[in-house]
Design an enzyme around this catalytic site. Structure first.
Site, PDB file in Angstrom:
ATOM      1  N   HIS A   1       0.742  -1.475   0.493  1.00 54.12           N
ATOM      2  CA  HIS A   1      -0.210  -0.165  -0.236  1.00 54.12           C
ATOM      3  C   HIS A   1       0.726   1.336   0.132  1.00 54.12           C
ATOM      4  O   HIS A   1       1.886   1.449   0.806  1.00 54.12           O
ATOM      5  CB  HIS A   1      -0.989  -0.003   1.040  1.00 54.12           C
ATOM      6  CG  HIS A   1      -0.349  -0.015   2.206  1.00 54.12           C
ATOM      7  ND1 HIS A   1      -0.145  -1.661   2.896  1.00 54.12           N
ATOM      8  CD2 HIS A   1       0.329   0.287   3.188  1.00 54.12           C
ATOM      9  CE1 HIS A   1       0.741  -1.417   4.029  1.00 54.12           C
ATOM     10  NE2 HIS A   1       0.501   0.084   4.716  1.00 54.12           N
TER      11      HIS A   1
ATOM     12  N   HIS B   1       1.115   5.062   0.960  1.00 56.80           N
ATOM     13  CA  HIS B   1       0.060   6.625   1.910  1.00 56.80           C
ATOM     14  C   HIS B   1       0.070   7.797   1.087  1.00 56.80           C
ATOM     15  O   HIS B   1       1.009   7.995   0.367  1.00 56.80           O
ATOM     16  CB  HIS B   1       1.272   6.847   3.420  1.00 56.80           C
ATOM     17  CG  HIS B   1       0.884   5.560   4.661  1.00 56.80           C
ATOM     18  ND1 HIS B   1       0.096   4.680   5.481  1.00 56.80           N
ATOM     19  CD2 HIS B   1       1.856   3.851   4.353  1.00 56.80           C
ATOM     20  CE1 HIS B   1       0.449   4.360   6.055  1.00 56.80           C
ATOM     21  NE2 HIS B   1       1.382   3.722   5.574  1.00 56.80           N
TER      22      HIS B   1
HETATM   23  P1  5GP Z   1       2.088  -0.413   7.336  1.00 54.68           P
HETATM   24  O1  5GP Z   1       1.961  -1.150   7.615  1.00 54.68           O
HETATM   25  O2  5GP Z   1       1.964   1.255   5.859  1.00 54.68           O
HETATM   26  O3  5GP Z   1       3.040   0.298   8.212  1.00 54.68           O
HETATM   27  O4  5GP Z   1       0.369   0.851   8.498  1.00 54.68           O
HETATM   28  C1  5GP Z   1      -0.707   0.206   7.782  1.00 54.68           C
HETATM   29  C2  5GP Z   1      -1.559   0.859   7.824  1.00 54.68           C
HETATM   30  O5  5GP Z   1      -2.639   1.044   7.909  1.00 54.68           O
HETATM   31  C3  5GP Z   1      -1.723   2.421   8.730  1.00 54.68           C
HETATM   32  O6  5GP Z   1      -1.788   3.618   9.051  1.00 54.68           O
HETATM   33  C4  5GP Z   1      -2.988   1.677   9.430  1.00 54.68           C
HETATM   34  O7  5GP Z   1      -3.887   2.523  10.410  1.00 54.68           O
HETATM   35  C5  5GP Z   1      -3.658   1.655   8.369  1.00 54.68           C
HETATM   36  N1  5GP Z   1      -4.507   0.208   8.736  1.00 54.68           N
HETATM   37  C6  5GP Z   1      -5.035  -0.436   9.948  1.00 54.68           C
HETATM   38  N2  5GP Z   1      -6.071  -1.898   9.632  1.00 54.68           N
HETATM   39  C7  5GP Z   1      -6.534  -0.830   8.461  1.00 54.68           C
HETATM   40  C8  5GP Z   1      -8.164  -1.264   8.453  1.00 54.68           C
HETATM   41  O8  5GP Z   1      -9.007  -2.201   8.723  1.00 54.68           O
HETATM   42  N3  5GP Z   1      -8.816  -0.131   7.781  1.00 54.68           N
HETATM   43  C9  5GP Z   1      -8.091   1.151   7.322  1.00 54.68           C
HETATM   44  N4  5GP Z   1      -8.753   1.294   6.805  1.00 54.68           N
HETATM   45  N5  5GP Z   1      -6.853   0.933   7.532  1.00 54.68           N
HETATM   46  C10 5GP Z   1      -6.051   0.346   7.821  1.00 54.68           C
END
Ligand code: 5GP
Length: 127
Positions: free
Chosen positions: A93, A95
Site C-alpha cells: 500500500h 500512503h
Molecule cells: P503500514 O503497514 O504502512 O506500516 O501501516 C498500515 C496502515 O494501515 C496504518 O496507517 C493503519 O492505520 C492502516 N490500517 C490498518 N488496518 C486498517 C483497517 O482495517 N482499515 C483502514 N482503513 N486502515 C487500516
C-alpha cells in the site's frame, strides 16, 4: 487467508472508499495522521510493494496520482506526501498524506475523526 486490505477491497470489511478501478482501490486510513490520509492498494495480494511487476507498479502510481490530485484540490494542502512503510499490514500500500510542512508527516500523531468527518472527507475526495 485474505489480508485485511483484500477484505476491505472486496467489501467484506467496511471502509471509507475514495476510488476504485479493476486493479486498484483507495480508501481512508482508519488512523489518519492528517485529514484525508488515504491508502492505495492493488486488489491482487502482494506483500511488498516492490514485488509488483514494473508495468503494474506504473499503473498503480498513475492511479495514486489521480487520487493525490483529488486530495490536493479538495483538502487544500501544499503537497501530497507519498509514503511506503508496510510494517503493519502485509498487503502492499501507498500512503497519500496531505501536508503543508515537513512535520505533518509524523506517524506518531493521529487525528481523532468522527464517523461523520470520515464520511465527509471520503465524499470530498471521491473520484
Ligand atoms: P503500514 O503497514 O504502512 O506500516 O501501516 C498500515 C496502515 O494501515 C496504518 O496507517 C493503519 O492505520 C492502516 N490500517 C490498518 N488496518 C486498517 C483497517 O482495517 N482499515 C483502514 N482503513 N486502515 C487500516
Amino acid at each position: 487467508m485474505a489480508t485485511i486490505f483484500s477484505r476491505i477491497a472486496m467489501g467484506e470489511i467496511p471502509c471509507y472508499k475514495v476510488a476504485e478501478n479493476d486493479e486498484f482501490f483507495a480508501f481512508l486510513d482508519i488512523n489518519p495522521i492528517q485529514k484525508g490520509h488515504t491508502l492505495v492498494i492493488p486488489k491482487e495480494e502482494v506483500d511488498y510493494l516492490f514485488d509488483i511487476d514494473d508495468e503494474k507498479l506504473g499503473r498503480m502510481m498513475v492511479f495514486a496520482k489521480q487520487v493525490a490530485a483529488q486530495i490536493k484540490s479538495k483538502m487544500g494542502c501544499r503537497r501530497v506526501a507519498v509514503v511506503v512503510l508496510g510494517l503493519e499490514v502485509p498487503h502492499a500500500h501507498i500512503h497519500l498524506i496531505p501536508i503543508n510542512e515537513e512535520k505533518d508527516v509524523d506517524f506518531k500523531v493521529k487525528q481523532q475523526l468522527s464517523e461523520d468527518e470520515f464520511k465527509l472527507i471520503a465524499e470530498q475526495i471521491k473520484l
